[in-house]
Design an enzyme around this catalytic site. Structure first.
Site, PDB file in Angstrom:
ATOM      1  N   HIS A 253     -76.025 -22.363 -10.758  1.00  0.00           N
ATOM      2  CA  HIS A 253     -75.731 -20.943 -10.961  1.00  0.00           C
ATOM      3  C   HIS A 253     -74.913 -20.350  -9.812  1.00  0.00           C
ATOM      4  O   HIS A 253     -74.357 -19.268  -9.948  1.00  0.00           O
ATOM      5  CB  HIS A 253     -77.029 -20.138 -11.180  1.00  0.00           C
ATOM      6  CG  HIS A 253     -77.897 -20.013  -9.969  1.00  0.00           C
ATOM      7  ND1 HIS A 253     -79.018 -20.798  -9.777  1.00  0.00           N
ATOM      8  CD2 HIS A 253     -77.836 -19.189  -8.881  1.00  0.00           C
ATOM      9  CE1 HIS A 253     -79.605 -20.453  -8.641  1.00  0.00           C
ATOM     10  NE2 HIS A 253     -78.894 -19.479  -8.082  1.00  0.00           N
ATOM     11  N   ASP A 287     -80.082 -26.967 -13.330  1.00  0.00           N
ATOM     12  CA  ASP A 287     -79.567 -26.024 -12.332  1.00  0.00           C
ATOM     13  C   ASP A 287     -79.107 -26.745 -11.061  1.00  0.00           C
ATOM     14  O   ASP A 287     -79.440 -26.341  -9.945  1.00  0.00           O
ATOM     15  CB  ASP A 287     -80.626 -24.963 -11.995  1.00  0.00           C
ATOM     16  CG  ASP A 287     -80.021 -23.766 -11.263  1.00  0.00           C
ATOM     17  OD1 ASP A 287     -78.778 -23.583 -11.353  1.00  0.00           O
ATOM     18  OD2 ASP A 287     -80.762 -23.042 -10.582  1.00  0.00           O
ATOM     19  N   SER A 368     -80.286 -20.030  -2.578  1.00  0.00           N
ATOM     20  CA  SER A 368     -80.158 -20.935  -3.717  1.00  0.00           C
ATOM     21  C   SER A 368     -79.271 -22.133  -3.369  1.00  0.00           C
ATOM     22  O   SER A 368     -78.139 -21.973  -2.900  1.00  0.00           O
ATOM     23  CB  SER A 368     -79.554 -20.201  -4.914  1.00  0.00           C
ATOM     24  OG  SER A 368     -80.421 -19.199  -5.352  1.00  0.00           O
TER      25      SER A 368
END
Length: 514
Positions: A253, A287, A368
């Site tokens: 993402h 992801d 992230s």
């Protein structure tokens, strides 16, 4: 006419002492001799075998016999008599293409003699075709002739085998070249085993020093800035260096928008150097994404550990760039293991389902893709999501509940991406209910697609799956996470409740790209 006369055995070379070869069948130049044209011959007459040269005197004084009764008609009649040949021209006047010592063809009686065929001269004083003074039609000059040779029978099978081998080698070489040309940049056939990773842990597992871990891992941690919805530097995240070839692991993402729009992606190392990066491959389901960085010579890879040996309460350290603050380190403990977590996507296939490592180490937006590390300095997970209590932006800060993708899943997905540029995940071909059942005791099947593993295993609508192998399943998300910890092609056991009765079925997992 000169008194000197040569025998048939004397050649011009012997007379003049020069190493030259006169044109075959053509008299050599004789400046001391008067050349007399050969007597005209009736059409169709053939010469007989040459007779020995007469003596010089006899040759010079030879005249026709006036008493002879022979006439041209008589000569023609004589030619037609079987087996009888006529006398030829004087021996020193051999027709073109013959020497006095050459035997002559004797035609069959009653047939006109065919014009001889002789090789065209390639040497000598006449580069063009010389004039013809002999009787009958001009001979046809043919080029050099070759003698046909019989080819052994074993040659043909050998040639066929050689052609087959050459064809196979050419096909293999062409396939290899095509594979090489069509391979995505940054990939290799051996996957993660074909790159130079860090295999040894940088520290002792019981060192107990967060500072030592920070010093060992900060050179392997990077900040990632990527385009988001057309805005340059709109997305920020983190990552870690996988190998010495310059591959970097991060969350999908973080770079998904830039990858779809072919937007710029920049990796910033621990020294602040900005390096351009491209996407090797990515998986929205897990992801995860793999980048390739240009000018990777100074990047230090991180060592990969194992999450399966973790225990709740083990200390862990999170690295990344939360809120754009690069080279940030936070510490905490393992709060839970095998926690089913999902992040929403544009479709069910884009949603990420994680069998996560839960930690209370501070994780915020920007963390992230950064590594979660144990005290030995080994990466045990990739920071991916946080739990929030709402908020206007939907991105509230850390509340002590963060989630990381287990390193075992990272290894599997990264290996697939390095091999082919894509990742594959397992499916059973059935839809399950994923929400609205707080008291559910399993995952309820809502639909079974035809010609799928679920149908072949005998699963039906309204079946309730309560376990996958030995892992309990409480809801649909738990079922999806349990299935995605396996690989396509593997066979799993599912405990199914139908009509109050429990049974066990074998399901061979299918695969899907995503």
């Amino acid at each position: 006419m000169s008194d000197e006369h040569r025998s048939d055995e004397q050649t011009p070379d012997e007379q003049h002492g020069e190493p030259t070869q006169p044109l075959a069948g053509w008299p050599a130049d004789e400046p001391d001799r008067e050349h007399e044209p050969a007597p005209a011959q009736p059409e169709g007459r053939a010469y007989g075998t040459p007779t020995p040269d007469p003596t010089p005197d006899a040759a010079s004084e030879a005249t026709p016999d006036p008493t002879s009764d022979a006439t041209p008609d008589a000569a023609d009649s004589a030619q037609e008599r079987p087996g009888e040949l006529l006398d030829g021209p004087p021996p020193h006047r051999a027709p073109f293409g013959e020497t006095p010592s050459m035997p002559r063809q004797q035609p069959y009686a009653g047939h006109e003699a065919a014009a001889p065929t002789v090789p065209y001269p390639t040497q000598g004083p006449y580069p063009q075709q010389p004039p013809w003074f002999g009787p009958g039609p001009r001979p046809t000059y043919a080029g050099p002739t070759t003698v046909a040779r019989k080819i052994p029978l074993w040659v043909w099978p050998a040639v066929a085998c050689l052609a087959l081998v050459v064809g196979m080698l050419g096909g293999l070489a062409g396939g290899a070249i095509q594979d090489e040309l069509s391979a995505r940049p940054g990939t290799n056939d051996d996957g993660i085993n074909g790159v130079r990773t860090q295999t040894a842990a940088p520290l002792e597992a019981d060192n107990g020093s967060v500072a030592a871990v920070a010093q060992a891992l900060l050179p392997s941690t990077v900040q990632i800035v990527a385009e988001l919805d057309g805005q340059e530097n709109g997305a920020t995240g983190s990552g870690f260096v996988l190998d010495r070839e310059g591959h970097v692991v991060t969350n999908n993402h973080v770079v998904a928008s830039a990858a779809e729009d072919d937007g710029p992606i920049v990796v910033i190392d621990h020294q602040g150097q900005r390096l351009k990066a491209t996407v090797v491959g990515r998986s929205s389901v897990y992801d995860l994404a793999v980048l390739e960085v240009e000018g990777d010579g100074k990047l230090e890879p991180a060592a990969l550990g194992a999450s399966q040996v973790l225990h709740v309460g083990d200390p862990v350290i999170a690295f990344g760039a939360p809120l754009g603050l690069s080279q940030t380190v936070t510490s905490g403990i393992v709060s839970a293991l095998n926690r089913p977590v999902t992040t929403s996507g544009q479709s069910d296939d884009d949603s990420s389902y994680i069998n996560a490592v839960q930690t209370d180490a501070a994780i915020n937006p920007g963390n992230s893709g950064g590594p979660l590390v144990n005290l030995a300095g080994e990466v045990v997970g990739v920071n991916s999501a946080i739990a929030t209590n709402g908020g206007a932006s939907g991105e509230a800060g850390n509340i002590g509940v963060g989630f990381a993708i287990p390193i075992e899943q990272v290894r599997t997905t990264v290996d697939q991406i390095l091999r082919t540029g894509r990742a594959e995940y397992p499916v059973i071909g059935a839809q399950v209910r994923t929400g609205g059942e707080p008291d559910a005791e399993g995952a309820t099947i809502t639909e079974v697609m035809p010609d799928t593993p679920a149908e072949r295993a005998g699963l039906e609508k309204d079946d309730v799956i309560t376990a996958v192998d030995d892992q309990p399943v409480n809801d649909g998300i738990a079922l999806i996470v349990a299935i995605r910890t396996h690989l396509p092609g593997e066979t799993v056991e599912m405990s199914v409740v139908r009509g109050g009765e429990e049974r066990v079925v074998q399901v061979e997992l299918d695969g899907k790209i995503g």
